[in-house]
Structures are given as structure tokens and as C-alpha cells.
Design a protein around this motif. Structure first.
Motif, PDB file in Angstrom:
ATOM      1  N   ALA A   1      -2.244   5.685   0.804  1.00  0.00           N
ATOM      2  CA  ALA A   1      -3.244   4.634   0.637  1.00  0.00           C
ATOM      3  C   ALA A   1      -4.065   4.776  -0.639  1.00  0.00           C
ATOM      4  O   ALA A   1      -5.109   4.144  -0.768  1.00  0.00           O
TER       5      ALA A   1
ATOM      6  N   THR B   1      -3.034   0.300  -3.971  1.00  0.00           N
ATOM      7  CA  THR B   1      -2.808  -0.987  -3.330  1.00  0.00           C
ATOM      8  C   THR B   1      -2.458  -2.025  -4.383  1.00  0.00           C
ATOM      9  O   THR B   1      -2.883  -1.929  -5.542  1.00  0.00           O
TER      10      THR B   1
ATOM     11  N   VAL C   1      -0.607  -0.497   9.912  1.00  0.00           N
ATOM     12  CA  VAL C   1      -1.053  -1.089   8.664  1.00  0.00           C
ATOM     13  C   VAL C   1      -1.710  -2.423   8.991  1.00  0.00           C
ATOM     14  O   VAL C   1      -1.293  -3.117   9.928  1.00  0.00           O
TER      15      VAL C   1
ATOM     16  N   THR D   1      -7.036  -8.073   2.037  1.00  0.00           N
ATOM     17  CA  THR D   1      -7.168  -6.633   1.879  1.00  0.00           C
ATOM     18  C   THR D   1      -6.159  -5.924   2.765  1.00  0.00           C
ATOM     19  O   THR D   1      -6.110  -6.173   3.976  1.00  0.00           O
TER      20      THR D   1
ATOM     21  N   GLN E   1      -6.228  -7.868   6.198  1.00  0.00           N
ATOM     22  CA  GLN E   1      -7.406  -8.692   6.444  1.00  0.00           C
ATOM     23  C   GLN E   1      -7.296  -9.950   5.601  1.00  0.00           C
ATOM     24  O   GLN E   1      -7.195  -9.874   4.377  1.00  0.00           O
TER      25      GLN E   1
ATOM     26  N   SER F   1      -4.753  -2.297   4.295  1.00  0.00           N
ATOM     27  CA  SER F   1      -5.205  -0.949   4.602  1.00  0.00           C
ATOM     28  C   SER F   1      -4.245  -0.332   5.601  1.00  0.00           C
ATOM     29  O   SER F   1      -3.392  -1.013   6.165  1.00  0.00           O
ATOM     30  N   ARG F   2      -4.381   0.970   5.817  1.00  0.00           N
ATOM     31  CA  ARG F   2      -3.527   1.626   6.800  1.00  0.00           C
ATOM     32  C   ARG F   2      -4.257   2.783   7.440  1.00  0.00           C
ATOM     33  O   ARG F   2      -5.166   3.378   6.859  1.00  0.00           O
ATOM     34  N   ASP F   3      -3.846   3.098   8.651  1.00  0.00           N
ATOM     35  CA  ASP F   3      -4.353   4.238   9.384  1.00  0.00           C
ATOM     36  C   ASP F   3      -3.132   5.037   9.808  1.00  0.00           C
ATOM     37  O   ASP F   3      -2.481   4.711  10.803  1.00  0.00           O
TER      38      ASP F   3
ATOM     39  N   ILE G   1       0.844  -1.185   0.000  1.00  0.00           N
ATOM     40  CA  ILE G   1       0.000   0.000   0.000  1.00  0.00           C
ATOM     41  C   ILE G   1       0.881   1.237   0.000  1.00  0.00           C
ATOM     42  O   ILE G   1       1.913   1.284   0.671  1.00  0.00           O
TER      43      ILE G   1
END
Length: 125
Positions: A55, A58, A79, A69, A82, A71-73, A51
Motif C-alpha cells: 500500500a 497508489t 481491498v 480512493t 471509496q 485502500s487495503r487491509d 494499489i
């Protein structure tokens, strides 16, 4: 530098799900592209997903598309990966990694500078 610590691995039956997390130290987490790799016993390290810093991009290995999947915050310096519809062949140590590349998001281990120690995912049949 950045320190990376993975969590969330465990034992799950085929068809189950897990959510892996990778917590990063420092104030510059958003400067790094992030990737997930895995390594099964007797096999080489395999690219799973990546990613971009913001973001907006991907990438996935073909065998993971539709099941995994990333994702990151950036506000939480974390990171995620899923994992859904898990198969026994997904059993491996999953590691996150940080890349200092500029525009290109690397999809090979040589493009990453910092690595976590990994978390074990075991999928039973």
C-alpha cells in the motif's frame, strides 16, 4: 490462486458516495498488487485505481483522481474503493483484480490474473 468477491455496490444519486469492498481468499493476499476496473454497457473495461502490495503506492485514472480512493487491509484480506462525488457516467460494473507482477503495479487489464465477478454501481441524475 485467489478468489475475489466484491460487495457494496448499489443505486445512488449524483453527488453521493459508495464504499466498495473486495474480499480475497487465501493466506497470501499481501503478495498481490490489487486493482479496480469498471465496465459500462457498450464500453470496454476501464482502469480505475490500483494499489501496491504494501500500500505504499497508489494509482488512479485521471478522471477518478480527487473523487475515488483505493485502500487495503492486508490483515483482513480486503481491498476497498471509496467512491465520492459520483456522476451518472460512473455507472458501471466495478470489478477488483489481483496481479502477480513484481515491482510494477499494472494499470491495464492484461496485467491482472484473477478477477472478481463485479458489483453494480448505478448513479442516477
Amino acid at each position: 490462486q485467489v478468489q475475489l468477491v466484491e460487495s457494496g455496490g448499489g443505486l445512488v444519486q449524483a453527488g453521493g458516495s459508495l464504499r466498495l469492498s473486495c474480499a480475497a481468499s487465501g493466506r497470501t493476499f499481501s503478495n498481490y498488487h490489487m486493482g479496480w476496473f469498471r465496465q459500462a454497457p457498450g464500453k470496454g473495461r476501464e482502469f480505475v485505481a490500483a494499489i501496491s502490495r504494501s500500500a505504499d503506492r497508489t494509482y488512479y485514472a485521471d478522471s477518478m483522481k480527487g473523487r475515488f480512493t483505493i485502500s487495503r487491509d492486508n490483515a483482513k484480506n480486503t481491498v476497498f474503493l471509496q467512491l465520492n462525488s459520483l456522476k451518472p457516467e460512473d455507472t458501471a460494473v466495478y470489478s477488483c483484480a489481483a496481479s502477480t507482477f513484481d515491482r510494477v503495479v499494472p494499470m491495464h487489464r492484461t496485467g491482472y490474473d484473477y478477477w472478481g465477478q463485479g458489483t453494480q454501481v448505478t448513479v442516477s441524475s
